[in-house]
Design a protein around this motif. Structure first.
Motif, PDB file in Angstrom:
ATOM      1  N   ARG A   1       0.879  -1.038  -0.051  1.00  0.00           N
ATOM      2  CA  ARG A   1       0.102  -0.052  -0.114  1.00  0.00           C
ATOM      3  C   ARG A   1       0.764   1.299  -0.114  1.00  0.00           C
ATOM      4  O   ARG A   1       1.954   1.190   0.076  1.00  0.00           O
ATOM      5  N   GLY A   2       0.360   2.278  -0.103  1.00  0.00           N
ATOM      6  CA  GLY A   2       0.985   3.704  -0.082  1.00  0.00           C
ATOM      7  C   GLY A   2      -0.077   4.517  -0.189  1.00  0.00           C
ATOM      8  O   GLY A   2      -1.259   4.624   0.053  1.00  0.00           O
ATOM      9  N   ARG A   3       0.496   5.933  -0.851  1.00  0.00           N
ATOM     10  CA  ARG A   3      -0.265   7.139  -1.075  1.00  0.00           C
ATOM     11  C   ARG A   3      -0.286   7.382  -2.335  1.00  0.00           C
ATOM     12  O   ARG A   3       0.736   7.337  -2.917  1.00  0.00           O
ATOM     13  N   SER A   4      -1.398   8.171  -2.742  1.00  0.00           N
ATOM     14  CA  SER A   4      -1.194   9.072  -3.982  1.00  0.00           C
ATOM     15  C   SER A   4      -2.126  10.283  -3.698  1.00  0.00           C
ATOM     16  O   SER A   4      -3.180  10.293  -3.424  1.00  0.00           O
ATOM     17  N   GLY A   5      -1.325  11.322  -3.305  1.00  0.00           N
ATOM     18  CA  GLY A   5      -2.024  12.373  -2.751  1.00  0.00           C
ATOM     19  C   GLY A   5      -2.527  12.132  -1.371  1.00  0.00           C
ATOM     20  O   GLY A   5      -1.916  11.593  -0.499  1.00  0.00           O
ATOM     21  N   ASP A   6      -3.826  12.492  -1.263  1.00  0.00           N
ATOM     22  CA  ASP A   6      -4.533  12.245   0.138  1.00  0.00           C
ATOM     23  C   ASP A   6      -5.023  10.824   0.116  1.00  0.00           C
ATOM     24  O   ASP A   6      -5.752  10.251   1.161  1.00  0.00           O
ATOM     25  N   ASP A   7      -5.026  10.089  -0.937  1.00  0.00           N
ATOM     26  CA  ASP A   7      -5.842   8.775  -1.107  1.00  0.00           C
ATOM     27  C   ASP A   7      -4.769   7.578  -0.738  1.00  0.00           C
ATOM     28  O   ASP A   7      -3.583   7.643  -1.027  1.00  0.00           O
ATOM     29  N   HIS A   8      -5.253   6.554   0.162  1.00  0.00           N
ATOM     30  CA  HIS A   8      -4.886   5.358   0.256  1.00  0.00           C
ATOM     31  C   HIS A   8      -4.848   4.588  -0.761  1.00  0.00           C
ATOM     32  O   HIS A   8      -6.124   4.131  -1.141  1.00  0.00           O
ATOM     33  N   VAL A   9      -3.760   3.913  -1.142  1.00  0.00           N
ATOM     34  CA  VAL A   9      -3.924   2.990  -2.454  1.00  0.00           C
ATOM     35  C   VAL A   9      -3.073   1.686  -2.268  1.00  0.00           C
ATOM     36  O   VAL A   9      -2.113   1.716  -1.618  1.00  0.00           O
ATOM     37  N   VAL A  10      -3.714   0.607  -2.873  1.00  0.00           N
ATOM     38  CA  VAL A  10      -3.016  -0.492  -2.863  1.00  0.00           C
ATOM     39  C   VAL A  10      -2.352  -0.480  -4.317  1.00  0.00           C
ATOM     40  O   VAL A  10      -2.928  -0.475  -5.408  1.00  0.00           O
ATOM     41  N   HIS A  11      -0.949  -0.619  -4.237  1.00  0.00           N
ATOM     42  CA  HIS A  11      -0.027  -0.613  -5.169  1.00  0.00           C
ATOM     43  C   HIS A  11       0.302  -1.757  -6.113  1.00  0.00           C
ATOM     44  O   HIS A  11       0.522  -2.104  -7.135  1.00  0.00           O
ATOM     45  N   LYS A  12       0.453  -2.917  -4.910  1.00  0.00           N
ATOM     46  CA  LYS A  12       0.617  -4.253  -5.687  1.00  0.00           C
ATOM     47  C   LYS A  12      -0.059  -4.976  -4.835  1.00  0.00           C
ATOM     48  O   LYS A  12      -0.447  -5.136  -3.693  1.00  0.00           O
ATOM     49  N   LEU A  13      -0.833  -6.088  -5.675  1.00  0.00           N
ATOM     50  CA  LEU A  13      -1.611  -7.228  -5.143  1.00  0.00           C
ATOM     51  C   LEU A  13      -1.356  -8.383  -6.082  1.00  0.00           C
ATOM     52  O   LEU A  13      -1.961  -8.213  -7.122  1.00  0.00           O
ATOM     53  N   TYR A  14      -0.488  -9.323  -5.728  1.00  0.00           N
ATOM     54  CA  TYR A  14      -0.329 -10.285  -6.259  1.00  0.00           C
ATOM     55  C   TYR A  14      -0.335 -11.753  -5.679  1.00  0.00           C
ATOM     56  O   TYR A  14       0.115 -11.880  -4.509  1.00  0.00           O
ATOM     57  N   VAL A  15      -0.684 -12.643  -6.459  1.00  0.00           N
ATOM     58  CA  VAL A  15      -0.701 -13.996  -5.998  1.00  0.00           C
ATOM     59  C   VAL A  15      -0.231 -15.059  -6.749  1.00  0.00           C
ATOM     60  O   VAL A  15      -0.580 -14.944  -7.795  1.00  0.00           O
TER      61      VAL A  15
END
Length: 174
Positions: A78-92
């Motif tokens: 996870r991380g941020r994009s501006g004020d937004d909380h973002v899932v940047h990677k999700l892999y299985v």
């Protein structure tokens, strides 16, 4: 580590960085090359799966891993994009898909968010329709599509959002 419930999902540690980078090397190119082309897939690995980038994300507490028998079989970042909380990677790992591991990784990332977080964003390449279908099932609705700077529609970025219900971080399905 594996339990009767399957792989263990936990916060990533510094000693996981090499295994996370190895996971990216093993899985990202084969997954993305048919969708976005070999050059773009190589750029994904080079830019986002190197020790410096992964190590910094792990050190900041932004990565969770799924571990089975001592191997990383899934991860989320996870991380941020501006004020937004973002899932940047999700892999299985493809061998572990369809067993509920993706939702468990999202839940682990969601539990890390501050109590005042009300929304969680996730992004995908437009060409990654399988991911889009998964995110829809998990309650992420399309918010916007950003055209690729290259003009290639496969590389357009689809941004989705899911509202979060505090307390306890239960999620509301859109």
């Amino acid at each position: 580590m594996t339990t009767a419930a399957g792989p263990v999902v936990r916060d990533a540690r510094d000693d996981d960085v090499e295994a996370i980078c190895g996971f990216g090397e093993a899985h990202i190119r084969p997954h993305y090359a048919p969708l976005i082309g070999a050059e773009a897939a190589d750029a994904q690995v080079r830019d986002w799966w190197n020790e410096a980038y992964v190590g910094a994300a792990v050190a900041r507490g932004l990565v969770v891993v799924a571990e089975a028998d001592g191997q990383v079989v899934g991860l989320g970042q996870r991380g941020r994009s501006g004020d937004d909380h973002v899932v940047h990677k999700l892999y299985v790992d493809p061998r572990y898909r369809g067993r509920g591991l993706g939702p468990r990784l999202i839940d682990a990332l969601t539990r890390q968010l501050p109590a005042d977080a009300h929304r969680l964003h996730i992004e995908q390449f437009a060409a990654n329709e399988r991911a889009g279908a998964f995110y829809e099932r998990e309650g992420f609705a399309v918010e916007r599509v950003e055209p690729s700077p290259t003009g290639d529609p496969a590389l357009d970025r689809v941004w989705r959002v899911r509202r979060l219900d505090p307390p306890g971080r239960a999620t509301a399905r859109a």
